[in-house]
Design a protein around this motif. Structure first.
Motif, PDB file in Angstrom:
ATOM      1  N   SER A 178       0.879  -1.166   0.000  1.00  0.00           N
ATOM      2  CA  SER A 178       0.000   0.000   0.000  1.00  0.00           C
ATOM      3  C   SER A 178       0.919   1.219   0.000  1.00  0.00           C
ATOM      4  O   SER A 178       2.131   1.083  -0.055  1.00  0.00           O
ATOM      5  CB  SER A 178      -0.877  -0.005   1.243  1.00  0.00           C
ATOM      6  N   ASP A 179       0.332   2.422   0.087  1.00  0.00           N
ATOM      7  CA  ASP A 179       1.170   3.634   0.081  1.00  0.00           C
ATOM      8  C   ASP A 179       2.138   3.618   1.249  1.00  0.00           C
ATOM      9  O   ASP A 179       3.295   3.955   1.120  1.00  0.00           O
ATOM     10  CB  ASP A 179       0.292   4.882   0.205  1.00  0.00           C
ATOM     11  N   ALA A 180       1.622   3.205   2.398  1.00  0.00           N
ATOM     12  CA  ALA A 180       2.431   3.327   3.616  1.00  0.00           C
ATOM     13  C   ALA A 180       3.365   2.154   3.832  1.00  0.00           C
ATOM     14  O   ALA A 180       4.484   2.329   4.279  1.00  0.00           O
ATOM     15  CB  ALA A 180       1.522   3.486   4.822  1.00  0.00           C
ATOM     16  N   HIS A 181       2.911   0.954   3.548  1.00  0.00           N
ATOM     17  CA  HIS A 181       3.799  -0.164   3.824  1.00  0.00           C
ATOM     18  C   HIS A 181       3.572  -1.388   2.936  1.00  0.00           C
ATOM     19  O   HIS A 181       2.589  -1.495   2.212  1.00  0.00           O
ATOM     20  CB  HIS A 181       3.724  -0.556   5.302  1.00  0.00           C
ATOM     21  N   LEU A 182       4.529  -2.275   3.099  1.00  0.00           N
ATOM     22  CA  LEU A 182       4.471  -3.541   2.403  1.00  0.00           C
ATOM     23  C   LEU A 182       4.210  -4.603   3.467  1.00  0.00           C
ATOM     24  O   LEU A 182       4.748  -4.508   4.574  1.00  0.00           O
ATOM     25  CB  LEU A 182       5.837  -3.780   1.763  1.00  0.00           C
ATOM     26  N   SER A 183       3.370  -5.558   3.167  1.00  0.00           N
ATOM     27  CA  SER A 183       3.160  -6.608   4.163  1.00  0.00           C
ATOM     28  C   SER A 183       3.326  -7.989   3.543  1.00  0.00           C
ATOM     29  O   SER A 183       2.953  -8.227   2.399  1.00  0.00           O
ATOM     30  CB  SER A 183       1.774  -6.471   4.798  1.00  0.00           C
ATOM     31  N   ILE A 184       3.945  -8.867   4.323  1.00  0.00           N
ATOM     32  CA  ILE A 184       4.062 -10.273   3.918  1.00  0.00           C
ATOM     33  C   ILE A 184       3.474 -11.083   5.068  1.00  0.00           C
ATOM     34  O   ILE A 184       4.018 -11.062   6.179  1.00  0.00           O
ATOM     35  CB  ILE A 184       5.528 -10.703   3.701  1.00  0.00           C
ATOM     36  N   ALA A 185       2.358 -11.756   4.815  1.00  0.00           N
ATOM     37  CA  ALA A 185       1.696 -12.515   5.883  1.00  0.00           C
ATOM     38  C   ALA A 185       1.869 -14.009   5.654  1.00  0.00           C
ATOM     39  O   ALA A 185       1.710 -14.507   4.534  1.00  0.00           O
ATOM     40  CB  ALA A 185       0.214 -12.159   5.920  1.00  0.00           C
ATOM     41  N   VAL A 186       2.215 -14.715   6.720  1.00  0.00           N
ATOM     42  CA  VAL A 186       2.391 -16.171   6.670  1.00  0.00           C
ATOM     43  C   VAL A 186       1.346 -16.783   7.602  1.00  0.00           C
ATOM     44  O   VAL A 186       1.376 -16.540   8.803  1.00  0.00           O
ATOM     45  CB  VAL A 186       3.801 -16.561   7.157  1.00  0.00           C
ATOM     46  N   SER A 187       0.412 -17.553   7.040  1.00  0.00           N
ATOM     47  CA  SER A 187      -0.646 -18.142   7.875  1.00  0.00           C
ATOM     48  C   SER A 187      -0.578 -19.661   7.858  1.00  0.00           C
ATOM     49  O   SER A 187      -0.382 -20.272   6.803  1.00  0.00           O
ATOM     50  CB  SER A 187      -2.028 -17.743   7.360  1.00  0.00           C
ATOM     51  N   ASP A 188      -0.737 -20.242   9.036  1.00  0.00           N
ATOM     52  CA  ASP A 188      -0.800 -21.704   9.113  1.00  0.00           C
ATOM     53  C   ASP A 188      -2.092 -22.116   9.796  1.00  0.00           C
ATOM     54  O   ASP A 188      -2.772 -21.284  10.403  1.00  0.00           O
ATOM     55  CB  ASP A 188       0.413 -22.256   9.880  1.00  0.00           C
ATOM     56  N   GLN A 189      -2.431 -23.378   9.659  1.00  0.00           N
ATOM     57  CA  GLN A 189      -3.609 -23.895  10.370  1.00  0.00           C
ATOM     58  C   GLN A 189      -3.129 -24.892  11.415  1.00  0.00           C
ATOM     59  O   GLN A 189      -3.536 -26.044  11.437  1.00  0.00           O
ATOM     60  CB  GLN A 189      -4.577 -24.537   9.374  1.00  0.00           C
ATOM     61  N   GLY A 190      -2.258 -24.416  12.252  1.00  0.00           N
ATOM     62  CA  GLY A 190      -1.615 -25.290  13.232  1.00  0.00           C
ATOM     63  C   GLY A 190      -2.157 -25.121  14.629  1.00  0.00           C
ATOM     64  O   GLY A 190      -3.318 -24.742  14.823  1.00  0.00           O
ATOM     65  N   GLU A 191      -1.270 -25.335  15.588  1.00  0.00           N
ATOM     66  CA  GLU A 191      -1.706 -25.380  16.993  1.00  0.00           C
ATOM     67  C   GLU A 191      -2.121 -24.022  17.565  1.00  0.00           C
ATOM     68  O   GLU A 191      -2.841 -23.970  18.564  1.00  0.00           O
ATOM     69  CB  GLU A 191      -0.600 -25.986  17.858  1.00  0.00           C
ATOM     70  N   GLY A 192      -1.676 -22.926  16.938  1.00  0.00           N
ATOM     71  CA  GLY A 192      -2.053 -21.596  17.424  1.00  0.00           C
ATOM     72  C   GLY A 192      -1.386 -21.228  18.740  1.00  0.00           C
ATOM     73  O   GLY A 192      -0.658 -22.031  19.333  1.00  0.00           O
TER      74      GLY A 192
END
Ligand code: ADP
Length: 257
Positions: A178-192
C-alpha cells in the motif's frame, strides 16, 4: 516562616529523589535478573549438544571394534549437534551485535516480487507436500533492504509455520503493497498461540512447549531484523486454529526503477 517553607521544599525534594532511586534500583535488579536468566539459558542450550557429542565419542572410544555403520551413525549425530551449536552461536552473535548498537544492514535495491518468489520456491522445494496458497499482490516495486537478513526473518516465520502445523495442512502466503507499507503474511492452520503468549514468544529463549525442537531465539531474531529495517512483526492467532505472522515494512524506502 521562610525557613520552614524551604525546609518543606527540601523534604519534598529528598522524598522525590528517594523514590527515583528506589525505582532505578528496581529497574537495575530486573535487568540483572534478565541477564542471569539469559546466561543460564545460553549455558543450557550450549551444554545439550556438547553433552551429546561427548557421549557419542565416549561410546565409540569404549568399544574395541566398531563397524562402519555404527561409526557413520555416531559421526552423523555429532555433525548434527555441531551444526546446531554453530547455528546457536551465530544467532547469539547476531543478537549481541544488535544489543551493542544498530544492526549493520547491507541494503540493496531489490525487486520485491521476484525476491519473494525465489524465497517461496526454495521453501516449496523443502515442503512439497504442503498445500501452498500464495497470493502476491505486488507490482514491480524496488525496495531497499538487506536481502540476506530478510530471507532469514521470513525463513523463521515459514519454518515455524511448518513446525507448528500438521504436515500436509495448508500454508498461506499473502503479500501486498500500500502507500504506507508492504506486508508479507504467513498463515498456518496449526496449533495456534494463546492470547497471553502472543507477545512473550518474541522474547529470547521463550518456547511455549518445552518439547519444541528450536532454541526459542527465532522470533527474537526475526523481530530484530524487521525492526532494524524500520518495520514490525505482528501476530494474530487462535489456539487450536492457527496463526498469522505478518512482516510490515515501510514502503517509503521505495526507489524508482
Ligand atoms: P523456536 O525455536 O522454539 O521455534 P521461536 O522464537 O521461533 O522459537 O518461537 C517461539 C515459540 O513461539 C515456539 O517455541 C512456539 O511455541 C511459538 N510459535 C512460533 N511460531 C508459531 C506458530 N506458527 N504456531 C504456533 N506456535 C508458534
Amino acid at each position: 516562616q521562610l525557613a520552614a517553607e524551604s525546609q518543606q521544599r527540601l523534604a519534598r525534594e529528598v522524598e522525590q529523589r528517594t523514590q527515583e532511586l528506589v525505582a532505578a534500583n528496581h529497574q537495575l535488579r530486573a535487568l540483572d535478573n534478565q541477564r542471569r536468566q539469559f546466561l543460564a539459558d545460553v549455558s543450557h542450550e550450549l551444554r545439550t549438544p556438547l553433552t551429546i557429542i561427548r557421549g557419542e565419542a565416549q561410546v565409540l572410544l569404549r568399544q574395541s571394534e566398531v563397524n562402519t555403520e555404527t561409526y557413520r551413525e555416531a559421526l552423523q549425530s555429532m555433525l548434527q549437534q555441531a551444526l546446531q551449536l554453530s547455528q546457536l552461536v551465530d544467532d547469539l552473535l547476531l543478537l549481541a551485535r544488535t544489543d551493542s548498537g544498530a544492526m549493520l544492514l547491507e541494503r540493496e535495491p531489490q525487486q520485491l516480487k521476484s525476491w519473494l518468489r525465489k524465497q517461496l520456491e526454495h521453501w516449496q522445494r523443502i515442503e512439497p507436500e504442503r498445500d501452498w496458497q500464495i497470493a502476491l499482490e505486488l507490482g514491480d516495486q524496488l525496495l531497499h533492504f538487506d536481502a540476506e537478513r530478510m530471507s532469514q526473518a521470513l525463513g523463521i516465520l515459514l519454518d515455524n509455520a511448518i513446525k507448528y502445523s500438521p504436515s500436509g495442512s495448508p500454508l498461506q502466503i499473502a503479500a501486498q503493497v500500500s502507500d504506507a507499507h508492504l506486508s508479507i503474511a504467513v498463515s498456518d492452520q496449526g496449533e495456534g498461540i494463546a492470547p497471553h503468549d502472543t507477545q512473550r514468544i518474541f522474547e529470547r529463549f521463550v518456547r511455549i512447549r518445552r518439547s519444541s525442537k528450536g532454541t526459542g531465539l527465532g522470533l527474537a531474531i526475526a523481530k530484530t531484523i524487521v525492526e532494524a529495517h524500520g518495520g514490525e512483526i505482528t501476530v494474530v492467532s487462535k489456539l487450536g486454529q492457527g496463526s498469522t505472522f505478518t512482516i510490515l515494512l515501510p514502503a517509503m524506502k521505495e526507489v524508482d526503477a
